[in-house]
Design a protein around this motif. Structure first.
Motif, PDB file in Angstrom:
ATOM      1  N   HIS A  79      -0.872  -1.088  -4.449  1.00 18.96           N
ATOM      2  CA  HIS A  79      -2.137  -0.371  -4.336  1.00 18.96           C
ATOM      3  C   HIS A  79      -1.849   1.061  -3.905  1.00 18.96           C
ATOM      4  N   ARG A  80      -2.464   2.019  -4.588  1.00 17.40           N
ATOM      5  CA  ARG A  80      -2.189   3.428  -4.272  1.00 17.40           C
ATOM      6  C   ARG A  80      -3.192   4.008  -3.293  1.00 17.40           C
ATOM      7  N   GLY A  81      -2.689   4.725  -2.304  1.00 19.65           N
ATOM      8  CA  GLY A  81      -3.545   5.520  -1.437  1.00 19.65           C
ATOM      9  C   GLY A  81      -3.896   6.815  -2.156  1.00 19.65           C
ATOM     10  N   ALA A  82      -4.504   7.747  -1.407  1.00 15.68           N
ATOM     11  CA  ALA A  82      -4.926   8.984  -2.063  1.00 15.68           C
ATOM     12  C   ALA A  82      -4.788  10.194  -1.137  1.00 15.68           C
ATOM     13  N   GLY A  83      -3.667  10.231  -0.410  1.00 15.59           N
ATOM     14  CA  GLY A  83      -3.345  11.464   0.297  1.00 15.59           C
ATOM     15  C   GLY A  83      -3.792  11.595   1.736  1.00 15.59           C
ATOM     16  N   CYS A  84      -3.939  10.483   2.444  1.00 14.95           N
ATOM     17  CA  CYS A  84      -4.363  10.563   3.858  1.00 14.95           C
ATOM     18  C   CYS A  84      -3.293  10.020   4.785  1.00 14.95           C
TER      19      CYS A  84
ATOM     20  N   SER B 241      -9.099   1.142   4.063  1.00 11.43           N
ATOM     21  CA  SER B 241      -8.864   1.809   2.793  1.00 11.43           C
ATOM     22  C   SER B 241      -8.663   0.789   1.671  1.00 11.43           C
TER      23      SER B 241
ATOM     24  N   CYS C   2      -4.175   6.642   6.597  1.00 10.89           N
ATOM     25  CA  CYS C   2      -3.997   5.355   5.902  1.00 10.89           C
ATOM     26  C   CYS C   2      -2.718   4.665   6.360  1.00 10.89           C
TER      27      CYS C   2
ATOM     28  N   TYR D 228       0.864  -1.177   0.000  1.00 13.64           N
ATOM     29  CA  TYR D 228       0.000   0.000   0.000  1.00 13.64           C
ATOM     30  C   TYR D 228       0.900   1.227   0.000  1.00 13.64           C
TER      31      TYR D 228
ATOM     32  N   ARG E 106       1.672   5.321  -0.679  1.00 17.16           N
ATOM     33  CA  ARG E 106       0.931   6.585  -0.628  1.00 17.16           C
ATOM     34  C   ARG E 106       0.724   7.146  -2.036  1.00 17.16           C
ATOM     35  N   GLY E 107      -0.419   7.763  -2.230  1.00 16.97           N
ATOM     36  CA  GLY E 107      -0.822   8.209  -3.564  1.00 16.97           C
ATOM     37  C   GLY E 107       0.144   9.168  -4.227  1.00 16.97           C
TER      38      GLY E 107
END
Ligand SMILES: Cc1cc2nc3c(=O)[nH]c(=O)nc-3n(C[C@H](O)[C@H](O)[C@H](O)COP(=O)(O)O)c2cc1C
Ligand code: SF4
Ligand code: FES
Lengths: 458, 167
Positions: free
Chosen positions: A166-171, A183, A174, A125, A127-128
């Protein structure tokens, strides 16, 4: 004698000619450890990790082998491994170097760990914002799959595991392991309440899951290379291996240095590695390991027990770089991202900057964290903007005291610790700042010059 | 919803990799936003159908994660890190300077539709602070002194070859 680095995880990072492709990694002995380890019994590998005394590098410092031992095997459900590559604790940038410059090391560590815990599927995972890192990892996994280091029947062992990036989206949240799991299930990253949601029992899809940090998984590779007992000899008892210290803030040479645990001090880090404070300045405070850890003020003295058991006293610069030593000084090495602040830093503004971060990043589930972080931000910002009142000083501390320990996840502590340490340690600065503001309000004629820099630190 | 063949194929390849369809959520939303510049109501409904969840389940994700947006932004997305390590080395001045040079307020888009400047929280590059992310690329050691030249460089790139429209 100046302190020196001992590069294990970062051995090839920034080495001229070292690239992210498989050929280069294999030329440097890559996947040889996997080749050997995959012939062994998974339980033996878990035992090696237990013997090594390795502690997680994601911030909490929990012993990795012990965590693996918590896996619920009785349920018969599939086991998942998640690599936490969310790297979002401010001050921390050590995982980034591995992801961008030595992705195969992470992949080898991930496959080894997945095999040891017999995971059916592994996730990284990331970070985005690390889009480049995402593509580097995807490409590296493709290469590793083509060479049968990832995928079906790895090297003919009968063991299969795939890795999904898998990409996160700025949190920030997470990064908290149960928030990460939510997430990854396609939901808001709301951390889960423990008990019952200990990932090793009820993790991803309510199946037993291990979440480990990027660096931790790389350390595992070296544990299995050396053997757990050998690895345990590196560093000091209770904190084996190396730590990657990331220096930032007011220091002449910010950068990362991998140092055997306990074999150098904050002084060495600052002067031998960091080149000292910026020219003409002196260091006023440090935050040892990511901004959530408690701040230390230069000049503080700590009554400690020395390694030989005798009582002693350390100043901030004397603290050896291992987890036990920082714990003795009332803080923690956390993610080992050390932030330096020199005498030009306004400590109230520094705290306001962090409070703005936590207010932005609270997921909002728990009232103390959601409201508390917002109040703390508003109060400290108001003090920065010239509207301070003497009672604000205790108010900040009181609110922080009521957040810690009353929330679902450790974000509550992350909100509280900076306030709980900054306010009592820099009370003189808070008082002086507010006194000047009160004076300015009472005598508006001659005092238009009160600094109104808000969150602007420089 | 008009998604390109390429994006559709990518999304269709993505979903079956996960043990549960819904897990592909963030990845699908990233892919759509990459192509369309933002996540429209249509995009949310389409994603819901694709992942077999109610639209609300997608909407609550879109509104939670800072990287997702529901309105278009400028062609170049300029994100300045404002957290402590960057702030200590002048990030706030850098941000002021970039806003001035690119002609937009904080969180706003310039009148010509070219630039959006925002603050973001720590992006894990604190040792080379201050840092600025432009679109997907990290730029390190953008000190207040270097900021005007940096803005000029972004402007030049943008006039020479506009990246694919983010509208
Ligand atoms: C608010 C918060 C943020 C966190 N962020 C991260 C992170 O970015 N990366 C990370 O590895 N661990 C992070 N953690 C710690 C994880 O919850 C977890 O303990 C860790 O990933 C476990 O890995 P380890 O045992 O290898 O250290 C965070 C924890 C909290 C409470
Ligand atoms: S402590 Fe804060 S971040 Fe953690 S679950 Fe509660 S509200 Fe969310
Ligand atoms: S504080 Fe800006 S990258 Fe970490």
């Amino acid at each position: 004698m100046p302190a020196t680095e001992r590069r294990i995880i970062y051995r090839h990072i920034d080495e001229p000619g070292y690239t992210t492709d498989l050929v280069c990694y294999q030329r440097h002995g890559g996947y040889e450890i996997l080749r050997k380890a995959i012939q062994r019994q998974p339980e033996e590998l878990v035992q090696e990790v237990k013997d090594s005394g390795l502690k997680g590098r994601g911030g909490a410092g929990f012993p990795t082998g012990v965590k693996w031992g918590f896996l619920d095997r009785k349920s018969g459900k599939p086991v998942y491994l998640i690599c936490n590559a969310d790297e979002s604790e401010p001050g921390t940038y050590k995982d980034r170097q591995i992801i961008y410059k030595d992705p195969h090391q992470l992949i080898e560590g991930t496959v080894l760990s997945a095999f040891a815990i017999q995971a059916r599927l592994a996730f990284i995972y990331i970070r985005g914002e690390m889009f480049g890192g995402f593509t580097i990892l995807e490409r590296a996994i493709e290469e590793a799959r083509a060479a049968n280091f990832v995928g079906n029947n790895i090297l003919g062992s009968g063991y299969s595991v795939d890795i999904i990036v898998h990409r996160g989206a700025g949190c920030y949240i997470c990064g908290e392991e149960t928030g990460l799991i939510e997430s990854l299930e396609g939901k808001r990253a709301y951390p889960r309440i423990k008990p019952p949601y200990f990932p090793a029992v009820l993790g991803l899809y309510n199946c037993p899951t291990i979440v480990n940090n990027v660096e931790t998984l790389c350390q595992v590779k070296h544990v299995l290379d050396m053997g757990g007992k050998e690895f345990a000899k590196i560093g000091v008892p209770g904190d084996s291996g190396t730590h990657i210290w990331g220096l930032s803030g007011h220091v002449a040479k910010p950068g990362y240095y991998e140092i055997e645990s306990g074999k150098a001090t904050v002084r060495d880090l600052l002067y031998d590695f960091g080149g000292g404070p910026p020219a003409g300045r002196t260091i006023k405070a440090i935050i040892p390991g990511g901004v959530s850890m408690k701040i230390l003020r230069m000049g503080e003295k700590f009554k400690v027990k020395l390694p030989d058991g005798s009582p002693g006293e350390w100043g901030v610069l004397d603290i050896p770089l291992d987890s036990g030593s920082f714990a003795q000084c009332g803080t923690s090495l956390g993610t080992s991202g050390m932030i330096f602040m020199d005498d030009t830093t306004d400590m109230v503004e520094a705290l306001a900057n962090l409070n703005a971060f936590y207010a932005h990043e609270s997921c909002g589930q728990c009232t103390p964290c959601r409201e508390g972080s917002l109040w703390l931000k508003k109060i400290t910002t108001r003090v920065c903007d010239g509207g301070g009142r003497m009672e604000d000083i205790d108010l900040v501390k009181t609110i922080a005291d009521q957040v810690a320990g009353r929330t679902i996840c450790a974000h509550g502590e992350a909100v509280a610790w900076p306030c709980q340490s900054n306010v009592p340690k820099f009370r003189d600065e808070w008082e002086a700042k507010i006194r000047a503001q009160i004076h300015a309000r009472e005598h508006p004629e001659g005092a238009a010059t009160t600094a109104r820099t808000g969150l602007r630190l420089v | 919803m008009n998604l390109s063949e390429k994006t559709l194929k990518y999304i269709d390849g993505l979903i079956p990799r996960y043990p549960q369809k819904r897990s592909a959520m963030l990845m699908v939303l990233h892919a759509i936003q990459e192509e369309q510049g933002f996540l429209s109501k249509d995009a949310i409904e389409w994603t819901a159908q694709k992942l077999e969840v109610v639209p609300m389940a997608v909407y609550e994700v879109v509104t939670f994660y800072p990287m997702f947006r529901q309105a278009p932004i400028g062609r170049r997305h300029v994100k300045v890190c404002r957290t402590l390590s960057c702030a200590l080395r002048g990030a706030y001045k850098v941000c002021d300077s970039l806003q001035h040079e690119l002609g937009c307020g904080l969180g706003q888009t310039s009148a010509d539709g070219n630039y959006t400047v925002e603050f973001v929280e720590c992006v894990a590059a604190c040792g080379s602070a201050p840092v600025v992310i432009v679109d997907d690329k990290l730029h390190e050691n953008i000190t207040p002194e270097k900021a005007p030249d940096f803005a000029a460089k972004i402007k030049k790139e943008t006039t020479v070859s506009l990246p694919p429209s983010r509208y």
